[in-house]
Design an enzyme around this catalytic site. Structure first.
Site, PDB file in Angstrom:
ATOM      1  N   GLY A 186       0.799  -1.227   0.000  1.00 30.77           N
ATOM      2  CA  GLY A 186       0.000   0.000   0.000  1.00 30.77           C
ATOM      3  C   GLY A 186       0.829   1.272   0.000  1.00 30.77           C
ATOM      4  O   GLY A 186       0.422   2.299   0.552  1.00 30.77           O
ATOM      5  N   GLU A 202       6.604   9.056  -5.041  1.00 29.88           N
ATOM      6  CA  GLU A 202       6.654   7.623  -4.709  1.00 29.88           C
ATOM      7  C   GLU A 202       7.680   6.931  -5.587  1.00 29.88           C
ATOM      8  O   GLU A 202       7.565   6.940  -6.814  1.00 29.88           O
ATOM      9  CB  GLU A 202       5.278   6.980  -4.915  1.00 29.88           C
ATOM     10  CG  GLU A 202       5.301   5.489  -4.579  1.00 29.88           C
ATOM     11  CD  GLU A 202       4.037   4.738  -5.017  1.00 29.88           C
ATOM     12  OE1 GLU A 202       3.043   5.381  -5.416  1.00 29.88           O
ATOM     13  OE2 GLU A 202       4.064   3.497  -4.962  1.00 29.88           O
ATOM     14  N   LYS A 251      12.159  -7.002  12.913  1.00 28.05           N
ATOM     15  CA  LYS A 251      13.495  -7.172  12.317  1.00 28.05           C
ATOM     16  C   LYS A 251      13.560  -6.849  10.819  1.00 28.05           C
ATOM     17  O   LYS A 251      14.489  -6.159  10.382  1.00 28.05           O
ATOM     18  CB  LYS A 251      14.004  -8.591  12.584  1.00 28.05           C
ATOM     19  CG  LYS A 251      15.462  -8.798  12.202  1.00 28.05           C
ATOM     20  CD  LYS A 251      16.419  -8.283  13.248  1.00 28.05           C
ATOM     21  CE  LYS A 251      16.537  -9.256  14.405  1.00 28.05           C
ATOM     22  NZ  LYS A 251      17.001  -8.672  15.636  1.00 28.05           N
ATOM     23  N   LYS A 253      11.170  -0.086  20.021  1.00 27.46           N
ATOM     24  CA  LYS A 253      12.218  -0.928  19.446  1.00 27.46           C
ATOM     25  C   LYS A 253      12.624  -0.394  18.060  1.00 27.46           C
ATOM     26  O   LYS A 253      13.809  -0.222  17.756  1.00 27.46           O
ATOM     27  CB  LYS A 253      11.679  -2.347  19.313  1.00 27.46           C
ATOM     28  CG  LYS A 253      12.738  -3.403  19.275  1.00 27.46           C
ATOM     29  CD  LYS A 253      12.073  -4.740  19.539  1.00 27.46           C
ATOM     30  CE  LYS A 253      12.994  -5.876  19.214  1.00 27.46           C
ATOM     31  NZ  LYS A 253      12.299  -7.156  19.326  1.00 27.46           N
ATOM     32  N   CYS A 300     -15.903   2.080 -23.882  1.00 27.99           N
ATOM     33  CA  CYS A 300     -14.973   1.951 -24.998  1.00 27.99           C
ATOM     34  C   CYS A 300     -15.273   0.698 -25.826  1.00 27.99           C
ATOM     35  O   CYS A 300     -16.182   0.720 -26.654  1.00 27.99           O
ATOM     36  CB  CYS A 300     -13.531   1.996 -24.499  1.00 27.99           C
ATOM     37  SG  CYS A 300     -12.385   2.462 -25.805  1.00 27.99           S
ATOM     38  N   HIS A 340     -13.392   6.698 -21.736  1.00 25.52           N
ATOM     39  CA  HIS A 340     -13.398   5.961 -20.468  1.00 25.52           C
ATOM     40  C   HIS A 340     -13.809   6.893 -19.333  1.00 25.52           C
ATOM     41  O   HIS A 340     -12.945   7.481 -18.683  1.00 25.52           O
ATOM     42  CB  HIS A 340     -11.999   5.405 -20.175  1.00 25.52           C
ATOM     43  CG  HIS A 340     -11.585   4.303 -21.087  1.00 25.52           C
ATOM     44  ND1 HIS A 340     -11.855   2.982 -20.828  1.00 25.52           N
ATOM     45  CD2 HIS A 340     -10.953   4.330 -22.288  1.00 25.52           C
ATOM     46  CE1 HIS A 340     -11.384   2.231 -21.809  1.00 25.52           C
ATOM     47  NE2 HIS A 340     -10.828   3.027 -22.713  1.00 25.52           N
ATOM     48  N   GLU A 389     -14.604   6.260 -16.456  1.00 16.53           N
ATOM     49  CA  GLU A 389     -14.076   5.828 -15.153  1.00 16.53           C
ATOM     50  C   GLU A 389     -12.774   6.538 -14.790  1.00 16.53           C
ATOM     51  O   GLU A 389     -12.419   6.654 -13.621  1.00 16.53           O
ATOM     52  CB  GLU A 389     -13.876   4.303 -15.137  1.00 16.53           C
ATOM     53  CG  GLU A 389     -12.761   3.745 -16.028  1.00 16.53           C
ATOM     54  CD  GLU A 389     -13.202   3.450 -17.471  1.00 16.53           C
ATOM     55  OE1 GLU A 389     -14.228   4.002 -17.896  1.00 16.53           O
ATOM     56  OE2 GLU A 389     -12.497   2.681 -18.161  1.00 16.53           O
TER      57      GLU A 389
HETATM   58  N1  GLN Z   1      -9.987  -2.309 -28.760  1.00 18.14           N
HETATM   59  C1  GLN Z   1     -10.771  -1.142 -28.949  1.00 18.14           C
HETATM   60  C2  GLN Z   1     -10.030  -0.061 -29.716  1.00 18.14           C
HETATM   61  O1  GLN Z   1      -8.842  -0.102 -29.814  1.00 18.14           O
HETATM   62  C3  GLN Z   1     -11.264  -0.600 -27.612  1.00 18.14           C
HETATM   63  C4  GLN Z   1     -10.175  -0.082 -26.762  1.00 18.14           C
HETATM   64  C5  GLN Z   1     -10.573   0.079 -25.324  1.00 18.14           C
HETATM   65  O2  GLN Z   1     -11.578  -0.473 -24.877  1.00 18.14           O
HETATM   66  N2  GLN Z   1      -9.807   0.827 -24.572  1.00 18.14           N
HETATM   67  O3  GLN Z   1     -10.629   0.849 -30.213  1.00 18.14           O
END
Ligand code: GLN
Length: 560
Positions: free
Chosen positions: A21, A146, A194, A228, A392, A534, A536
């Site tokens: 972590g 990091e 240790k 320690k 995607c 994406h 996310e």
């Molecule tokens: N393989 C697909 C592309 O290249 C989707 C890529 C992905 O899902 N990141 O367009």
């Protein structure tokens, strides 16, 4: 002359073993300092020779995270952005490959004035320059860096050496935190110090003394062991912080502040905070992680299941976190199940078993493994009116499914799978064709943040607007999200798909024929939506992604 900036650096170095972590510890240090009103950037150093993380298989290395700039990085960068709630730049990431590539390029251009170019000082100094540039580019008060790997690794010595030299030049501005592991062997039943003592000795042999030790373990550190460690590691007891396992990674900054870690860090750095620690909003969010009573069940139909060195969840880390943030916001507890698309494809799993889920996600991916399984799952989600979110590849395959089964385009496919398909509804982006022919794979996809215009009266536009996106004077709502792909909806098929009922609710403003979001109207399906980007990658604890929130809302609706 401009006043020299007073740069402050905190190096986070791992002891004993990996996977304890360190990334979360670094992100949490960033979080608690920014909660004191300071501006912070987080830097990840990856010691491998890949120039970026883009060419690595998620099974071996976990998810590839993409920054706004398009740089493909380690998943830790995702954690950093989520904890800091801010975008990080390309200067905040480096690999050995990246560092060496620029030194070698400079040498080829006679940039070293005829000198013999060596690891020390030239490569080391390139690391120092990059760290200083990262601090200056972000204009931050403190940089948390990091160092990937564990002390004793051959690969990361160069970076620790760079840190040592930076500390030597300005001792009050550079400090070291060691994140170490204290095992509790089953046969002994007590925590052993240790290995950490030895890790500190090893670090000492590099000329570096940790200022703080974060003692990771299954259990909290007791007084006896703290003392320690203090004696043997030469660190004062109050600078040794107990960091036991926690249920949620988002509790870590709160735990650190219970031991007043930000005060300790600031004192060592001789830096005045801008205020008392304000983690109210964060605490509110972190509490939600424990409080949601009602469960919402999400099935992720993917392919990265044959886990190598990394655990399955690492391959889809940002997707999981995005689901969590939106669920917490809506007061529900997500239960995520993994469905191997190959099992559906090979008939080992009946697609109707998906009926146990309140929502289905097909995440990003590449290549042909399990493709027909994913398409069956999408067909099932469409026909059973189960909320569906395609990310995607999940959007591209949603388009393929619609083309085949609704628009009557028999055998429709993406040319990624079948270059000879009669109906190439998903095809390679024109600029990508040439790159592929030259086998120029690294860092060449359509990468990073691109704007997208949202069509009025669509689910996508409604979702972004309810999360605060507003229309410009011309009435257009433009959003921005991050991409990583080579293929797109084939412009030649847009009209046919639209006539059959598919709605392209997001389009690139630069090229109106580049489709970024596809959806079905609410009258036909409660939530069937796919994004070429994406979402996310932009979901954060304190600002969940509007499309994930809309999806989870629909999933809750189905449950009821
Ligand atoms: N393989 C697909 C592309 O290249 C989707 C890529 C992905 O899902 N990141 O367009």
């Amino acid at each position: 002359m401009a006043k020299k900036r007073n740069r402050k650096f905190i190096f986070v170095i791992g002891g004993v073993m990996s996977a304890v972590g360190k990334g979360i510890a670094a992100a949490s240090i960033g979080k608690i300092l920014s909660a004191r009103g300071l501006s912070v950037n987080l830097v990840k150093i990856d010691p491998y020779l890949n120039v970026d993380a883009g060419t690595m298989n998620p099974i071996e290395h976990g998810e590839v995270f993409v920054l706004d700039s398009g740089l493909e990085t380690d998943q830790d960068m995702g954690n950093y952005e989520r904890f800091l709630n801010r975008d990080l730049g390309p200067a905040d990431y480096m690999t050995s490959g990246m560092v060496y590539a620029s030194v070698i390029a400079r040498e080829r251009n006679l940039g070293y004035g005829g000198k013999c170019v060596e690891t020390i000082p030239h490569v080391r100094d390139e690391v120092v320059n990059r760290l200083e540039r990262a601090a200056d580019t972000s204009g931050s008060d403190v940089s948390v860096v990091e160092v990937g790997g564990t002390v004793g690794d051959f690969q990361n010595q160069m970076f620790i050496e760079a840190a040592r030299v930076m500390h030597l030049k300005d001792q009050g501005s550079v400090i070291f935190v060691m994140v170490s592991y204290l095992p509790v062997p089953g046969t002994v039943g007590e925590m052993k110090t240790k290995p950490t003592q030895n890790a500190v000795r090893l670090l000492n042999s590099y000329g570096v003394q940790p200022d703080i030790i974060l003692a990771r373990s299954t259990h909290a550190l007791d007084k006896k062991r703290k003392e320690k460690l203090a004696i043997w590691c030469n660190v004062s007891p109050e600078n040794i912080i107990s960091a036991p396992d926690v249920e949620s990674i988002y509790d870590v900054p709160l735990n650190f502040e219970r031991d007043k870690l930000s005060d300790i860090l600031l004192k060592l750095l001789k830096k005045r905070p801008r205020g008392e620690s304000d983690l109210t909003e964060w605490k509110h969010f972190a509490d939600h992680a424990h409080n949601g009573k009602r469960e919402v069940k999400i099935g992720i139909v993917g392919k990265y299941f044959d886990t190598g060195d990394f655990v399955l969840s690492d391959a889809y880390l940002s997707v999981i976190e995005a689901i969590k943030f939106s669920s917490y916001e809506l007061g529900v507890r997500p239960k995520i199940d993994w469905i191997n698309a190959k099992d559906i494809q090979e008939g080992k799993l009946n697609v109707t078993s998906l009926s146990q889920y309140d929502g289905i996600i097909v995440p990003g991916g590449f290549g042909e493994t399990g493709i027909e399984g994913k398409i069956s799952a999408i067909k099932w989600a469409r026909e059973s009116r189960t909320p569906y979110l395609g990310l995607c590849y999940g959007m591209q395959l949603m388009t393929v499914e619609y083309a085949r089964n609704v628009a009557g385009l028999e055998g429709a496919n993406t040319t990624e799978i079948n270059p000879k398909t009669k109906h190439p509804v998903i095809d390679i982006l024109p600029e990508q064709k040439e790159l592929m022919a030259k086998k120029n794979y690294g860092g060449t996809m359509r990468l990073g943040a691109y704007p997208c215009d949202l069509v009025e009266g669509t689910i996508a536009r409604e979702a972004y607007v309810s999360a605060g996106a507003s229309a410009k004077a011309d009435g257009i709502v433009t959003i921005s999200d991050r991409h990583r792909h080579r293929y797109e909806v084939n412009p030649d098929y847009i009209e046919r798909l639209e006539t059959a009922g598919l709605v392209f609710s997001g389009r690139s403003p630069k090229d109106e024929r580049l489709m970024e979001i596809a959806e079905l109207p609410r009258s036909v399906h409660p939530f069937m939506l796919g994004t070429q980007f994406h979402p996310e990658l932009r979901a954060r604890p304190l600002s969940p992604h509007p499309l994930f929130t809309a999806f989870i809302k629909a999933a809750i609706g189905r449950k009821q």
